[in-house]
Design a protein around this motif. Structure first.
Motif, PDB file in Angstrom:
ATOM      1  N   ASP A 101       0.853  -1.179   0.000  1.00 60.00           N
ATOM      2  CA  ASP A 101       0.000   0.000   0.000  1.00 60.00           C
ATOM      3  C   ASP A 101       0.895   1.237   0.000  1.00 60.00           C
ATOM      4  OD1 ASP A 101      -2.965  -0.715   0.415  1.00 60.00           O
ATOM      5  OD2 ASP A 101      -1.932  -2.058   1.792  1.00 60.00           O
ATOM      6  N   ARG A 137      -8.279  -3.224 -11.922  1.00 55.46           N
ATOM      7  CA  ARG A 137      -7.706  -3.375 -10.584  1.00 55.46           C
ATOM      8  C   ARG A 137      -8.434  -4.467  -9.819  1.00 55.46           C
ATOM      9  NH1 ARG A 137      -7.419   1.766  -7.672  1.00 55.46           N
ATOM     10  NH2 ARG A 137      -6.544   0.419  -6.078  1.00 55.46           N
ATOM     11  N   PHE A 138      -7.690  -5.097  -8.928  1.00 57.11           N
ATOM     12  CA  PHE A 138      -8.272  -6.059  -7.991  1.00 57.11           C
ATOM     13  C   PHE A 138      -7.924  -5.641  -6.579  1.00 57.11           C
ATOM     14  CE2 PHE A 138      -7.992  -8.680 -11.859  1.00 57.11           C
ATOM     15  CZ  PHE A 138      -9.317  -9.054 -11.951  1.00 57.11           C
ATOM     16  N   PRO A 139      -8.839  -5.735  -5.611  1.00 56.68           N
ATOM     17  CA  PRO A 139     -10.185  -6.212  -5.838  1.00 56.68           C
ATOM     18  C   PRO A 139     -10.973  -5.274  -6.742  1.00 56.68           C
ATOM     19  CG  PRO A 139     -10.022  -5.206  -3.660  1.00 56.68           C
ATOM     20  CD  PRO A 139      -8.636  -5.281  -4.214  1.00 56.68           C
ATOM     21  N   ARG A 155     -14.196  -3.788  -6.890  1.00 60.07           N
ATOM     22  CA  ARG A 155     -15.247  -3.594  -5.888  1.00 60.07           C
ATOM     23  C   ARG A 155     -16.631  -3.421  -6.509  1.00 60.07           C
ATOM     24  NH1 ARG A 155     -12.189  -0.965  -0.688  1.00 60.07           N
ATOM     25  NH2 ARG A 155     -10.053  -1.377  -1.357  1.00 60.07           N
ATOM     26  N   LEU A 202     -12.855  -4.821   4.061  1.00 56.25           N
ATOM     27  CA  LEU A 202     -11.657  -3.965   4.142  1.00 56.25           C
ATOM     28  C   LEU A 202     -11.931  -2.695   4.937  1.00 56.25           C
ATOM     29  CD1 LEU A 202     -10.294  -4.342   0.493  1.00 56.25           C
ATOM     30  CD2 LEU A 202      -9.233  -5.231   2.589  1.00 56.25           C
ATOM     31  N   PHE A 259     -11.523 -13.028  -2.514  1.00 54.00           N
ATOM     32  CA  PHE A 259     -10.582 -12.298  -3.379  1.00 54.00           C
ATOM     33  C   PHE A 259     -10.288 -13.125  -4.642  1.00 54.00           C
ATOM     34  CE2 PHE A 259      -9.099  -9.694   0.376  1.00 54.00           C
ATOM     35  CZ  PHE A 259      -9.103  -8.447  -0.227  1.00 54.00           C
ATOM     36  N   ARG A 293     -11.330 -12.566  -8.863  1.00 57.05           N
ATOM     37  CA  ARG A 293     -10.526 -12.674 -10.095  1.00 57.05           C
ATOM     38  C   ARG A 293     -11.173 -13.662 -11.057  1.00 57.05           C
ATOM     39  NH1 ARG A 293      -6.741 -11.429  -6.181  1.00 57.05           N
ATOM     40  NH2 ARG A 293      -6.444 -13.525  -5.380  1.00 57.05           N
ATOM     41  N   ARG A 326      -2.726  -4.817  -8.895  1.00 56.04           N
ATOM     42  CA  ARG A 326      -2.845  -5.985  -8.010  1.00 56.04           C
ATOM     43  C   ARG A 326      -3.477  -7.186  -8.720  1.00 56.04           C
ATOM     44  NH1 ARG A 326      -1.612  -4.710  -2.826  1.00 56.04           N
ATOM     45  NH2 ARG A 326      -2.208  -2.694  -1.984  1.00 56.04           N
ATOM     46  N   TYR A 327      -2.986  -8.384  -8.293  1.00 52.57           N
ATOM     47  CA  TYR A 327      -3.515  -9.630  -8.863  1.00 52.57           C
ATOM     48  C   TYR A 327      -3.275 -10.730  -7.829  1.00 52.57           C
ATOM     49  CZ  TYR A 327      -4.584 -12.668 -12.983  1.00 52.57           C
ATOM     50  OH  TYR A 327      -5.140 -13.551 -13.886  1.00 52.57           O
ATOM     51  N   SER A 331      -0.926 -10.292  -4.673  1.00 56.26           N
ATOM     52  CA  SER A 331      -1.509  -9.635  -3.504  1.00 56.26           C
ATOM     53  C   SER A 331      -2.332 -10.641  -2.721  1.00 56.26           C
ATOM     54  CB  SER A 331      -2.444  -8.481  -3.916  1.00 56.26           C
ATOM     55  OG  SER A 331      -1.721  -7.354  -4.328  1.00 56.26           O
ATOM     56  N   GLY A 332      -3.070 -11.467  -3.461  1.00 58.22           N
ATOM     57  CA  GLY A 332      -3.915 -12.464  -2.808  1.00 58.22           C
ATOM     58  C   GLY A 332      -3.108 -13.346  -1.871  1.00 58.22           C
ATOM     59  N   PHE A 334      -0.891 -11.097   1.079  1.00 57.08           N
ATOM     60  CA  PHE A 334      -1.670 -10.554   2.204  1.00 57.08           C
ATOM     61  C   PHE A 334      -2.250 -11.660   3.077  1.00 57.08           C
ATOM     62  CE2 PHE A 334      -1.976  -5.894   1.959  1.00 57.08           C
ATOM     63  CZ  PHE A 334      -1.259  -5.671   0.805  1.00 57.08           C
ATOM     64  N   GLU A 384      -8.157   1.633   6.098  1.00 56.00           N
ATOM     65  CA  GLU A 384      -8.544   0.256   5.775  1.00 56.00           C
ATOM     66  C   GLU A 384      -7.698  -0.774   6.521  1.00 56.00           C
ATOM     67  OE1 GLU A 384      -9.146  -0.513   1.500  1.00 56.00           O
ATOM     68  OE2 GLU A 384     -11.230   0.011   1.961  1.00 56.00           O
ATOM     69  N   TYR A 410      -5.307  -3.754   7.095  1.00 59.99           N
ATOM     70  CA  TYR A 410      -3.985  -4.057   6.494  1.00 59.99           C
ATOM     71  C   TYR A 410      -3.062  -2.835   6.391  1.00 59.99           C
ATOM     72  CZ  TYR A 410      -6.545  -8.131   4.563  1.00 59.99           C
ATOM     73  OH  TYR A 410      -7.336  -9.233   4.377  1.00 59.99           O
TER      74      TYR A 410
HETATM   75  P1  2DT Z   1      -6.478  -1.673  -2.766  1.00 57.63           P
HETATM   76  O1  2DT Z   1      -6.075  -0.690  -1.705  1.00 57.63           O
HETATM   77  O2  2DT Z   1      -5.451  -1.799  -3.875  1.00 57.63           O
HETATM   78  O3  2DT Z   1      -7.877  -1.473  -3.263  1.00 57.63           O
HETATM   79  O4  2DT Z   1      -6.452  -3.115  -2.087  1.00 57.63           O
HETATM   80  N1  2DT Z   1      -5.784  -7.636  -1.158  1.00 57.63           N
HETATM   81  C1  2DT Z   1      -5.910  -7.416  -2.485  1.00 57.63           C
HETATM   82  C2  2DT Z   1      -5.844  -8.915  -0.614  1.00 57.63           C
HETATM   83  O5  2DT Z   1      -5.740  -9.094   0.592  1.00 57.63           O
HETATM   84  N2  2DT Z   1      -6.026  -9.964  -1.456  1.00 57.63           N
HETATM   85  C3  2DT Z   1      -6.150  -9.805  -2.814  1.00 57.63           C
HETATM   86  O6  2DT Z   1      -6.331 -10.808  -3.548  1.00 57.63           O
HETATM   87  C4  2DT Z   1      -6.089  -8.480  -3.358  1.00 57.63           C
HETATM   88  C5  2DT Z   1      -6.235  -8.268  -4.839  1.00 57.63           C
HETATM   89  C6  2DT Z   1      -4.502  -5.577  -0.541  1.00 57.63           C
HETATM   90  C7  2DT Z   1      -7.175  -3.356  -0.940  1.00 57.63           C
HETATM   91  C8  2DT Z   1      -6.473  -4.338  -0.048  1.00 57.63           C
HETATM   92  O7  2DT Z   1      -6.787  -5.664  -0.430  1.00 57.63           O
HETATM   93  C9  2DT Z   1      -5.641  -6.489  -0.267  1.00 57.63           C
HETATM   94  C10 2DT Z   1      -4.960  -4.243  -0.053  1.00 57.63           C
END
Ligand code: 2DT
Ligand code: MG
Length: 211
Positions: A18, A44-46, A48, A60, A75, A79, A100-101, A104-105, A108, A151, A153
């Motif tokens: 982030d 972008r992922f997620p 929303r 989140l 998540f 995708r 993100r893809y 990130s999944g 995190f 948010e 995380y």
């Molecule tokens: P943004 O701030 O980029 O909207 O992301 N995340 C994201 C996960 O935990 N798993 C995932 O598969 C993806 C794509 C990273 C929101 C938060 O979501 C987390 C930051």
């Protein structure tokens, strides 16, 4: 030039912590490519915008609580629900620049203590990126950049764990770019990486993510 002959588009993914600059760089790269006459879209992922994405977004924002494995699978499902339209865009020659893809999944969820192999499994069979650009910014530095929002995380100790897991996911499709360099320098490097990738993968078939 970035060109747009008859081949397929490229799947270019930006990853990073982030506040590493992903979203700004995605936007800059996209407008550059469009200016070069290249057909490209920013994703972008997620995502929303779907009903699964709305569940993720509420989670989140701390408006709902979900079990760690459950949200991991949401998540991934987010995708999967986009896979078919990603494929048709790519095959019709549109390059996708994706913020993100699957990395990130995994990074995190693994940072919460979930098993890495378990985290990877649901994403097997999604479209494999042609290029993953990792914007490398130290967690301390990222947290200084205007701070985090509210948010889940967005806390430095957690981001440090995420960084370690990103590190273990790097493979041959990854290019690490120093995200602490001036924005224009980073932008220039991304232009070159993406342009080369778009040219090189025009005639290559799409492949599936296998990790
Ligand atoms: P943004 O701030 O980029 O909207 O992301 N995340 C994201 C996960 O935990 N798993 C995932 O598969 C993806 C794509 C990273 C929101 C938060 O979501 C987390 C930051
Ligand atoms: Mg965020």
């Amino acid at each position: 030039s970035a060109g747009s002959k008859s081949g397929r588009g490229a799947l270019v993914v930006l990853e990073g912590l982030d506040r590493s600059g992903k979203s700004s760089q995605c936007a800059r790269l996209l407008s550059y490519l469009e200016g070069q006459g290249c057909r490209a879209e920013g994703w972008r992922f997620p995502d929303r915008g779907t009903s699964v994405g709305q569940m993720i977004s509420a989670y989140l924002a701390n408006e709902s609580q979900l079990d760690d494995r459950t949200v991991h699978l949401l998540f991934s499902a987010n995708r999967w629900e986009k896979r078919a339209s990603m494929e048709s865009k790519l095959l019709s020659g549109t390059t996708l620049i994706v913020d993100r893809y699957s990395y990130s999944g995994v990074a995190f969820s693994a940072a919460k203590g979930l098993d890495i192999e378990w985290c990877k499994a649901p994403d097997v069979g999604l479209i494999a990126p042609d290029l993953v650009i990792y914007l490398d910014v130290k967690p301390e530095k990222a947290s200084e950049r205007g701070g985090y929002g509210g948010e889940r995380y967005e806390k430095i100790e957690f981001q440090k764990k995420v960084a370690d897991h990103y590190h273990s996911l790097r493979d041959s499709t990854w290019k690490v770019v120093d995200g602490s360099l001036p924005m224009e320098t980073v932008e220039e490097q991304l232009r070159e990486l993406a342009t080369n990738c778009i040219q090189e993968c025009q005639e290559k078939p799409l492949t599936n993510l296998t990790w």
